[in-house]
Design an enzyme around this catalytic site. Structure first.
Site, PDB file in Angstrom:
ATOM      1  N   GLY A 161      63.107  31.563  63.702  1.00  0.00           N
ATOM      2  CA  GLY A 161      63.402  31.044  62.374  1.00  0.00           C
ATOM      3  C   GLY A 161      64.820  30.520  62.274  1.00  0.00           C
ATOM      4  O   GLY A 161      65.289  29.773  63.146  1.00  0.00           O
ATOM      5  N   GLY A 213      67.319  30.523  65.240  1.00  0.00           N
ATOM      6  CA  GLY A 213      67.174  29.629  66.387  1.00  0.00           C
ATOM      7  C   GLY A 213      66.034  30.031  67.296  1.00  0.00           C
ATOM      8  O   GLY A 213      64.938  30.349  66.844  1.00  0.00           O
ATOM      9  N   GLY A 253      57.195  25.859  63.783  1.00  0.00           N
ATOM     10  CA  GLY A 253      56.972  26.394  65.122  1.00  0.00           C
ATOM     11  C   GLY A 253      56.210  25.436  66.011  1.00  0.00           C
ATOM     12  O   GLY A 253      56.482  25.326  67.213  1.00  0.00           O
ATOM     13  N   ASP A 254      55.250  24.720  65.425  1.00  0.00           N
ATOM     14  CA  ASP A 254      54.495  23.727  66.190  1.00  0.00           C
ATOM     15  C   ASP A 254      55.408  22.580  66.623  1.00  0.00           C
ATOM     16  O   ASP A 254      55.292  22.066  67.741  1.00  0.00           O
ATOM     17  CB  ASP A 254      53.338  23.177  65.349  1.00  0.00           C
ATOM     18  CG  ASP A 254      52.490  24.292  64.754  1.00  0.00           C
ATOM     19  OD1 ASP A 254      52.394  25.360  65.377  1.00  0.00           O
ATOM     20  OD2 ASP A 254      51.935  24.078  63.663  1.00  0.00           O
TER      21      ASP A 254
END
Length: 322
Positions: A234, A237, A263-264
């Site tokens: 998040g 980093g 995240g993707d």
């Protein structure tokens, strides 16, 4: 060629509020967006924006609205026919970027559809540099499907990345000793579950700039055969660990608008750098640049290369525990 596999695709509807969400209240909506989604589809969308050769593999019915959404965004796809419509997921994003997600279970795959999807993935893998297995599994798909697919992909010469959670991730980890993927991308909670440590400990250490607990947890997985672990943290980093080293990347400052797809996007950034031949630290830089750029965008929008701020991503090498 990067082949992404999304067994549980979705249409992602994002509702953006101008204030905090108040349970039980009536609130005004600032905006609503709808995007084709599912982790693998998001990865393919981000790669397509960067002119990287990508192909999204997914099950869906003929004429399903997700096909038109993918075509309108120029994302190449191959589909396995099913009869049920693709699920619709709802994300509610508050003014500070806090996101609440309500995900449907998804269209069930019967044994014939699952066999067809498996055969399709194996056929496309013959021409792929990477095969990326992403997201939750819909009803009708056994928890160990990713694990068995990694085993069948191993002799084909492609590299394999997996980004999943809960039971499918546990089943995958159970087979690391015989068929570990080249890359996994857990968040802090998922990494903690795999390594048998406290998620709060990992998150707290990362927030304080101490990557050691995350590196130690990820190193356990590398020791069990995983090629690389990209742990996304998040706002703290991300950490990348492989057999040769470990690196921490600190993200650039942003105003968060939505975490959906961040995240993707990070996984897409890593893969974009990997296929260009970049070394691990630069793969991590690209991953964090993509994730941060996505979090600064509304809804489930994904960044183009022009929206990245790679120069502001700081990379530090760290020690791998012995």
């Amino acid at each position: 060629m990067i082949v992404t596999v999304t067994p549980n695709p979705s249409l992602d509807r994002t509702v953006t509020l101008g204030a905090q969400l108040t349970r039980g209240a009536v609130q005004r909506v600032d905006s609503v967006t709808m995007e084709p989604g599912g982790k693998g589809i998001n990865v393919a969308r981000a790669l397509t924006l960067a002119a990287v050769d990508a192909l999204a593999v997914l099950p869906c019915a003929y004429g399903d609205p997700i096909l038109g959404a993918l075509r309108s965004r120029g994302v190449p796809c191959t589909t396995v026919p099913i009869t049920e419509p693709v699920r619709t997921n709802l994300a509610i994003t508050e003014s500070d970027g806090t996101t609440t997600k309500l995900n449907e279970r998804g269209a069930a795959l019967d044994p014939a559809a699952l066999t067809a999807l498996t055969d399709c993935v194996l056929a496309k893998a013959e021409y792929a540099d990477w095969v990326v297995l992403c997201g939750s599994l819909p009803p009708g798909v056994p928890d160990d499907w990713y694990a068995r697919l990694v085993t069948r992909l191993a002799p084909l010469g492609c590299r394999v990345a997996v980004d999943t959670s809960e039971a499918p991730l546990a089943a995958l980890a159970a087979g690391f000793d015989i068929a570990a993927p080249d890359l996994i991308k857990p968040n802090a909670e998922e990494l903690a579950g795999l390594a048998g440590v406290s998620a709060a400990e990992l998150e707290d250490a990362a927030a304080q700039g101490d990557p050691a607990p995350v590196v130690a947890a990820a190193s356990q997985l590398v020791d069990r055969g995983v090629g690389s672990v990209l742990a996304t943290l998040g706002a703290a980093g991300a950490v990348l660990v492989d057999a040769a080293g470990a690196w921490l990347a600190s993200p650039p400052p942003i105003v968060p608008r939505s975490t959906v797809g961040a995240g993707d996007a990070s996984l897409a950034g890593y893969l974009r750098a990997a296929v260009s031949g970049a070394p691990p630290p630069q793969r991590l830089r690209m991953a964090v640049g993509y994730g941060s750029a996505a979090a600064a965008l509304p809804g489930s929008a994904l960044p183009s290369p022009a929206q990245l701020n790679l120069d502001a991503v700081r990379i530090n090498a760290t020690k791998v525990p012995l």
